[in-house]
Scaffold this active site. Structure first.
Site, short mmCIF file in Angstrom:
data_model
loop_
_atom_site.label_atom_id
_atom_site.label_comp_id
_atom_site.label_asym_id
_atom_site.label_seq_id
_atom_site.Cartn_x
_atom_site.Cartn_y
_atom_site.Cartn_z
N LYS A 104 41.91 30.12 37.83
CA LYS A 104 41.81 31.44 37.26
C LYS A 104 43.49 32.20 37.38
O LYS A 104 43.79 32.20 38.45
CB LYS A 104 41.06 31.61 38.81
CG LYS A 104 40.69 33.30 38.30
CD LYS A 104 40.47 34.28 39.38
CE LYS A 104 40.24 35.66 39.09
NZ LYS A 104 40.40 36.27 40.34
N GLY A 165 38.58 44.71 44.61
CA GLY A 165 38.26 45.10 45.92
C GLY A 165 38.21 46.51 46.19
O GLY A 165 38.19 46.51 47.21
N GLY A 192 36.00 44.01 41.16
CA GLY A 192 35.83 45.43 41.17
C GLY A 192 34.34 46.07 41.45
O GLY A 192 33.78 46.72 42.13
N ASN A 213 33.80 39.03 45.34
CA ASN A 213 34.59 37.49 46.06
C ASN A 213 34.69 38.91 47.66
O ASN A 213 33.43 39.20 48.36
CB ASN A 213 35.41 37.62 46.35
CG ASN A 213 36.25 36.86 47.88
OD1 ASN A 213 35.39 36.91 49.01
ND2 ASN A 213 37.73 35.82 47.62
#
Lengths: 272, 69
Positions: A104, A165, A192, A213
């Site tokens: 990633k 986040g 997001g 996450n």
């Protein structure tokens, strides 16, 4: 009956996934909580970061002891890299550490927004693709950027729904829709996501998957949120495949308008 | 051949027994399968750790996996 509802796997390089939820391993209270959240989420591809070994605590437990590699594919990221060289070096370290071609790619612009630097992202993508990586690129929701990345040969474009986040969800669904029209590689909504409806929305738009996450790890009850995200991903995917009804300005009765009893139904003044 | 070499490990100067990258990983008590190594910004792939000898002044990066998104 649900066995009749077949779906294609999500293919990313050599990896085939039946779950379309990709889940990060950061910010959990413990490795045990990480392990449980991953299991409940149903994910098959988990992201990790690469950092210097803590030489003072080198004998302690490792995340690797809590991520069953028989069960999960691992997607290392280049989070924290603000230039091409360090992102490429980090990707190469990750490949050697994990024996995976997947990466990633993040080339960030600044620590306040954590938005991707577009020029650096393009350059690093090119170098990593040329070096044989299967590159999943964190990028902005700019449709032309997504096209440029696809032309370089990346495996997936991963536009941010909103800043990493931030929990703001998908701020520009139309940009995501345009990206989905313009590129053929899997488009994974990355960053997001704040709650389950954000996942469902992205999947309903036609995203191939969602990577998140903080939305799980930062919830008051991470394990319950992992379940919510899992269900939202499936719900949104099925809604996309099923094809939603068009939005209409006026109502469209679902019960027959014929056969009503005497004096029922709209009178002369109510008929449009 | 000196007994020790002075190198930089993850930004900290350190004096370690002369030897290979594989020896360094062992000396530091790290699990070899859980680290990746760069010397002077060049990746030392797993198979090359035994034959790569550390020299005075080398800058070593030792990394592993941590939680992240």
């Amino acid at each position: 009956m649900t066995a009749l509802l077949k779906d294609e796997p999500l293919v990313l390089g050599d990896v085939r996934l039946s779950s379309r939820l990709l889940v990060g391993t950061g910010k959990y209270a413990s490795f045990e909580e990480t392990e449980q959240a991953l299991e409940i989420s149903g994910t098959e591809l988990v992201t990790v970061a690469i950092r210097r070994v803590n030489l003072d605590a080198s004998a302690g437990p490792s995340l690797l002891d809590h991520v069953d590699r028989e069960r999960y594919h691992i997607l290392p990221n280049t989070a924290g890299c603000y230039d091409v060289e360090s992102a490429v070096r980090t990707a190469k370290l990750a490949r050697d550490l994990l024996g995976t071609k997947l990466v990633k790619l993040e080339v960030l612009g600044d620590p306040k927004t954590l938005l991707p630097d577009p020029i650096g992202t393009l350059e690093a993508s090119k170098q990593l693709v040329d070096d044989g990586f299967d590159v999943l690129v964190y990028c902005s929701d700019d449709p032309r950027m997504a096209v440029r990345l696809e032309e370089l040969g990346v495996t997936s474009v991963m536009p941010a729904g909103s800043p990493i986040g931030s929990g703001q969800g998908v701020l520009n669904p139309n940009a995501i829709r345009i990206i989905l029209e313009l590129v053929r590689v899997p488009v994974i909504l990355d960053a997001g996501v704040g709650t389950a409806s954000d996942v469902a929305l992205a999947m309903e738009l036609g995203a191939a998957g969602v990577l998140l996450n903080s939305g799980i790890a930062g919830a008051r009850e991470p394990l319950r949120m992992a379940a919510a995200m899992r269900d939202a991903c499936t719900a949104g995917r099925n809604a996309y495949l099923a094809g939603r009804i068009p939005r209409r300005l006026y109502a469209n009765a679902s019960s027959p308008e014929e056969g009503l009893i005497e004096e029922a139904g709209p009178g002369p003044t109510e008929r449009g | 051949m000196p007994v020790n070499v002075r190198i930089t490990i993850n930004g900290e100067t350190s004096e370690v027994p002369a030897g290979s990258v594989a020896d360094l990983v062992e000396h530091l008590g790290l699990r070899p399968e859980q680290v990746a190594v760069e010397v002077n910004k060049d990746l030392i792939v797993r198979d090359a750790r035994e034959r790569t000898t550390l020299a005075e002044g080398d800058r070593v990066e030792l990394v592993t996996l941590v939680g992240g998104g």
